[in-house]
Design a protein around this motif. Structure first.
Motif, PDB file in Angstrom:
ATOM      1  N   LYS A  40      10.569  43.297  93.001  1.00 14.17           N
ATOM      2  CA  LYS A  40      10.421  43.147  94.455  1.00 14.17           C
ATOM      3  C   LYS A  40      11.767  43.295  95.162  1.00 14.17           C
ATOM      4  O   LYS A  40      11.848  43.844  96.259  1.00 14.17           O
ATOM      5  CB  LYS A  40       9.788  41.798  94.790  1.00 14.17           C
ATOM      6  CG  LYS A  40       9.238  41.723  96.208  1.00 14.17           C
ATOM      7  CD  LYS A  40       8.366  40.504  96.410  1.00 14.17           C
ATOM      8  CE  LYS A  40       7.801  40.476  97.815  1.00 14.17           C
ATOM      9  NZ  LYS A  40       6.954  39.280  98.044  1.00 14.17           N
ATOM     10  N   VAL A  41      12.818  42.807  94.522  1.00 11.26           N
ATOM     11  CA  VAL A  41      14.161  42.966  95.085  1.00 11.26           C
ATOM     12  C   VAL A  41      14.504  44.447  95.196  1.00 11.26           C
ATOM     13  O   VAL A  41      15.136  44.891  96.153  1.00 11.26           O
ATOM     14  CB  VAL A  41      15.209  42.232  94.220  1.00 11.26           C
ATOM     15  CG1 VAL A  41      16.629  42.556  94.689  1.00 11.26           C
ATOM     16  CG2 VAL A  41      14.970  40.726  94.275  1.00 11.26           C
ATOM     17  N   GLU A  42      14.042  45.218  94.232  1.00 16.79           N
ATOM     18  CA  GLU A  42      14.350  46.647  94.196  1.00 16.79           C
ATOM     19  C   GLU A  42      13.814  47.387  95.419  1.00 16.79           C
ATOM     20  O   GLU A  42      14.446  48.313  95.927  1.00 16.79           O
ATOM     21  CB  GLU A  42      13.779  47.273  92.922  1.00 16.79           C
ATOM     22  CG  GLU A  42      14.158  48.739  92.748  1.00 16.79           C
ATOM     23  CD  GLU A  42      13.680  49.298  91.428  1.00 16.79           C
ATOM     24  OE1 GLU A  42      14.342  50.207  90.884  1.00 16.79           O
ATOM     25  OE2 GLU A  42      12.633  48.831  90.920  1.00 16.79           O
ATOM     26  N   ILE A  43      12.641  46.975  95.912  1.00 18.97           N
ATOM     27  CA  ILE A  43      12.032  47.717  97.019  1.00 18.97           C
ATOM     28  C   ILE A  43      12.261  47.078  98.385  1.00 18.97           C
ATOM     29  O   ILE A  43      11.969  47.688  99.406  1.00 18.97           O
ATOM     30  CB  ILE A  43      10.511  47.888  96.802  1.00 18.97           C
ATOM     31  CG1 ILE A  43       9.805  46.532  96.769  1.00 18.97           C
ATOM     32  CG2 ILE A  43      10.232  48.702  95.559  1.00 18.97           C
ATOM     33  CD1 ILE A  43       8.295  46.619  96.719  1.00 18.97           C
ATOM     34  N   LYS A  90      31.838  37.284  95.776  1.00 16.64           N
ATOM     35  CA  LYS A  90      32.640  36.741  94.674  1.00 16.64           C
ATOM     36  C   LYS A  90      32.260  37.387  93.349  1.00 16.64           C
ATOM     37  O   LYS A  90      33.102  37.566  92.467  1.00 16.64           O
ATOM     38  CB  LYS A  90      32.435  35.227  94.591  1.00 16.64           C
ATOM     39  CG  LYS A  90      33.193  34.557  93.451  1.00 16.64           C
ATOM     40  CD  LYS A  90      32.877  33.070  93.391  1.00 16.64           C
ATOM     41  CE  LYS A  90      33.563  32.419  92.194  1.00 16.64           C
ATOM     42  NZ  LYS A  90      33.217  30.967  92.096  1.00 16.64           N
ATOM     43  N   HIS A  91      30.977  37.761  93.241  1.00 17.79           N
ATOM     44  CA  HIS A  91      30.505  38.355  91.987  1.00 17.79           C
ATOM     45  C   HIS A  91      30.411  39.882  92.048  1.00 17.79           C
ATOM     46  O   HIS A  91      29.596  40.500  91.361  1.00 17.79           O
ATOM     47  CB  HIS A  91      29.164  37.740  91.589  1.00 17.79           C
ATOM     48  CG  HIS A  91      29.280  36.290  91.229  1.00 17.79           C
ATOM     49  ND1 HIS A  91      29.032  35.265  92.120  1.00 17.79           N
ATOM     50  CD2 HIS A  91      29.667  35.688  90.071  1.00 17.79           C
ATOM     51  CE1 HIS A  91      29.242  34.110  91.530  1.00 17.79           C
ATOM     52  NE2 HIS A  91      29.626  34.328  90.281  1.00 17.79           N
ATOM     53  N   GLY A  92      31.243  40.476  92.888  1.00 16.17           N
ATOM     54  CA  GLY A  92      31.421  41.927  92.856  1.00 16.17           C
ATOM     55  C   GLY A  92      30.499  42.759  93.709  1.00 16.17           C
ATOM     56  O   GLY A  92      30.376  43.968  93.475  1.00 16.17           O
ATOM     57  N   VAL A  93      29.832  42.144  94.703  1.00 14.66           N
ATOM     58  CA  VAL A  93      28.944  42.919  95.578  1.00 14.66           C
ATOM     59  C   VAL A  93      29.404  42.778  97.029  1.00 14.66           C
ATOM     60  O   VAL A  93      29.061  41.803  97.703  1.00 14.66           O
ATOM     61  CB  VAL A  93      27.470  42.461  95.465  1.00 14.66           C
ATOM     62  CG1 VAL A  93      26.571  43.380  96.299  1.00 14.66           C
ATOM     63  CG2 VAL A  93      27.018  42.447  94.015  1.00 14.66           C
ATOM     64  N   ILE A 113      22.531  44.550  93.899  1.00 22.65           N
ATOM     65  CA  ILE A 113      22.128  43.153  93.783  1.00 22.65           C
ATOM     66  C   ILE A 113      21.488  42.888  92.424  1.00 22.65           C
ATOM     67  O   ILE A 113      21.806  41.904  91.748  1.00 22.65           O
ATOM     68  CB  ILE A 113      21.134  42.779  94.906  1.00 22.65           C
ATOM     69  CG1 ILE A 113      21.779  42.978  96.285  1.00 22.65           C
ATOM     70  CG2 ILE A 113      20.640  41.352  94.732  1.00 22.65           C
ATOM     71  CD1 ILE A 113      23.000  42.127  96.546  1.00 22.65           C
ATOM     72  N   ILE A 114      20.606  43.792  92.013  1.00 24.80           N
ATOM     73  CA  ILE A 114      19.918  43.636  90.731  1.00 24.80           C
ATOM     74  C   ILE A 114      20.921  43.609  89.578  1.00 24.80           C
ATOM     75  O   ILE A 114      20.883  42.732  88.712  1.00 24.80           O
ATOM     76  CB  ILE A 114      18.905  44.777  90.518  1.00 24.80           C
ATOM     77  CG1 ILE A 114      17.764  44.653  91.533  1.00 24.80           C
ATOM     78  CG2 ILE A 114      18.355  44.764  89.087  1.00 24.80           C
ATOM     79  CD1 ILE A 114      16.835  45.848  91.566  1.00 24.80           C
ATOM     80  N   ASP A 115      21.834  44.572  89.566  1.00 20.90           N
ATOM     81  CA  ASP A 115      22.837  44.650  88.491  1.00 20.90           C
ATOM     82  C   ASP A 115      23.698  43.400  88.455  1.00 20.90           C
ATOM     83  O   ASP A 115      24.057  42.909  87.370  1.00 20.90           O
ATOM     84  CB  ASP A 115      23.722  45.890  88.676  1.00 20.90           C
ATOM     85  CG  ASP A 115      22.943  47.193  88.482  1.00 20.90           C
ATOM     86  OD1 ASP A 115      21.807  47.127  87.972  1.00 20.90           O
ATOM     87  OD2 ASP A 115      23.460  48.254  88.880  1.00 20.90           O
ATOM     88  N   CYS A 116      24.029  42.876  89.628  1.00 18.35           N
ATOM     89  CA  CYS A 116      24.847  41.667  89.712  1.00 18.35           C
ATOM     90  C   CYS A 116      24.122  40.484  89.070  1.00 18.35           C
ATOM     91  O   CYS A 116      24.691  39.756  88.243  1.00 18.35           O
ATOM     92  CB  CYS A 116      25.178  41.356  91.171  1.00 18.35           C
ATOM     93  SG  CYS A 116      25.964  39.751  91.434  1.00 18.35           S
ATOM     94  N   LEU A 117      22.866  40.287  89.439  1.00 16.67           N
ATOM     95  CA  LEU A 117      22.101  39.149  88.918  1.00 16.67           C
ATOM     96  C   LEU A 117      21.862  39.268  87.421  1.00 16.67           C
ATOM     97  O   LEU A 117      22.035  38.289  86.678  1.00 16.67           O
ATOM     98  CB  LEU A 117      20.760  39.056  89.651  1.00 16.67           C
ATOM     99  CG  LEU A 117      20.826  38.683  91.136  1.00 16.67           C
ATOM    100  CD1 LEU A 117      19.463  38.862  91.790  1.00 16.67           C
ATOM    101  CD2 LEU A 117      21.314  37.246  91.313  1.00 16.67           C
TER     102      LEU A 117
END
Length: 408
Positions: A40-43, A90-93, A113-117
């Motif tokens: 769902k985050v992806e879309i 802070k986490h690279g996004v 966002i997905i890659d970060c999580l």
């Protein structure tokens, strides 16, 4: 401490990350029913991921969260939209705030966002199990929870966090109801409106920004851009109103009157003054050639046709009665909602686990110790603009931290 996260979405990942960070000795497993996590985050946000909102235009939390605003106000004192912004940066996004106050990854791609999580979860040693659908939960005498999955497997955990998202048909909440939780009937929120007016729908593609849409006879109203579609209306204004009126519309089988003010917040008097000035300054010009209030040409011609005013008529020949009818249509154009459209990318469910069934500080169940909730499974939902994802980040943060900080 073994902790299970049921649901690999935004809330689930935030909960898993926070559980491991709060208690590094804990073992955390995410169970996702689908083949991949964070679908769902992806879309969301058209594939760009509307991470959160600046909240600059929000003066009352109820404007953003028709259901759950009091709880969100409390929880955001612990993890707010500002904390979300800092957390991802802070986490690279890197994030950017648009003019409409919506916050997106600078990359304009949800995969940032997905890659970060996923990266954070992997680095922390979180186990991810896809194709695992939870069927039931049983309380054990020692306080642990036995989880039954559809594939006939059983697992026992000290803590479980439910982050399964919305359940449009309610079937996915039966096992929680059996445990004693009060369930608010799940119904759709954030949807478009069907309008069976062929002439109006012929304006498809026309955007007016901003307008005010309302349901006559109620205090329900919303402001924003409105898009005319081949089935009715869409855009932020319609989606916001659908959120505010979700319960009312469901009770009325998605049939209700709809009023549109094409002149935004302008009063009848202000509209009248503008039209009179236009008429005085351009007496010989045809009404069709001048579009008041910057309205799109197609819409203005449609309004003239609707009022039975000839497009070639000079402004000087518009009499008082005709002018009054024009004013009324501009500030209170009437239509009928004949159903809801399916707008899958923005689909949200209103309802879920009642907030009276959870501890407002920890999000732990009041009827089943060691069971926590986060995300859309709770009776919290919001308008468009990043507010629903913010609820996921906030509740996931609180639930993850609470579940792993409790003593065994």
């Amino acid at each position: 401490m073994d902790i299970a996260i049921i649901g690999g979405g935004a809330a689930g990942f935030m909960a898993a990350i926070m559980a491991r960070r709060t208690n590094p000795s804990s073992k955390v497993t995410i169970f996702e029913r689908a083949q991949k996590v964070l679908a769902k985050v992806e879309i969301t946000g058209g594939g760009r991921c509307n991470v959160t909102n600046s909240f600059a235009a929000i003066t009352d939390m109820k404007q953003a969260y028709p259901r759950g605003y009091m709880l969100m106000k409390r929880l955001m004192k612990t993890f707010s939209h500002e904390d979300t912004f800092k957390w991802f940066e802070k986490h690279g996004v890197p994030l950017v705030t648009q003019e409409d106050e919506c916050v997106f990854p600078k990359a304009q791609d949800s995969h940032a966002i997905i890659d970060c999580l996923v990266r954070q979860a992997n680095e922390l040693g979180v186990t991810i199990c896809c194709r695992h659908r939870l069927a039931d939960i049983h309380k054990m005498e020692d306080g642990r929870l036995k989880l039954e999955f559809d594939n006939s497997t059983q697992r026992i955990f000290h803590r479980t966090i439910i982050t399964t998202g919305g359940s449009p048909n309610g079937r996915g909440l039966h096992y929680l109801e059996r445990l004693g939780h009060k369930i608010e009937a799940p119904i759709p929120s954030l949807f478009t409106f069907n309008i069976k007016d062929r002439t109006f729908c012929d304006l498809m593609g026309t955007v007016v920004d901003p307008v005010v849409v309302a349901i006559p006879g109620t205090k329900l109203r919303a402001q924003g851009a409105l898009l005319v579609t081949h089935w009715g209306v869409s855009g932020p204004a319609a989606l916001k109103l659908s959120c505010y009126a979700a319960r009312l519309l469901a009770e009325n089988d998605y049939k209700a009157p709809l009023a549109i003010s094409w002149t935004d917040e302008l009063t009848r008097q202000e509209v009248e003054e503008n039209l009179l000035k236009l008429q005085t300054a351009n007496p010989r010009k045809q009404v069709a050639t001048l579009h008041p209030f910057g309205l799109p040409s197609r819409l203005w011609l449609y309004i003239l046709s609707k009022l039975g005013i000839e497009a070639v008529k000079p402004w000087a020949e518009i009499g008082r009665k005709t002018l009054n009818r024009m004013i009324e249509t501009l500030v209170n154009d009437q239509y009928t909602i004949a159903g809801k459209g399916a707008f899958r990318e923005e689909f949200v469910t209103c309802g879920g686990v009642s907030l009276c069934s959870v501890n407002s500080k920890t999000l732990e169940s009041k009827v089943c110790p060691n069971l926590f909730f986060a995300g859309e499974v709770l009776d919290i939902d919001a308008i468009t603009g990043g507010f629903n994802l913010q609820a996921a980040w906030t509740t996931g943060f609180i639930a993850g931290k609470s579940a792993s900080s409790c003593e065994l």
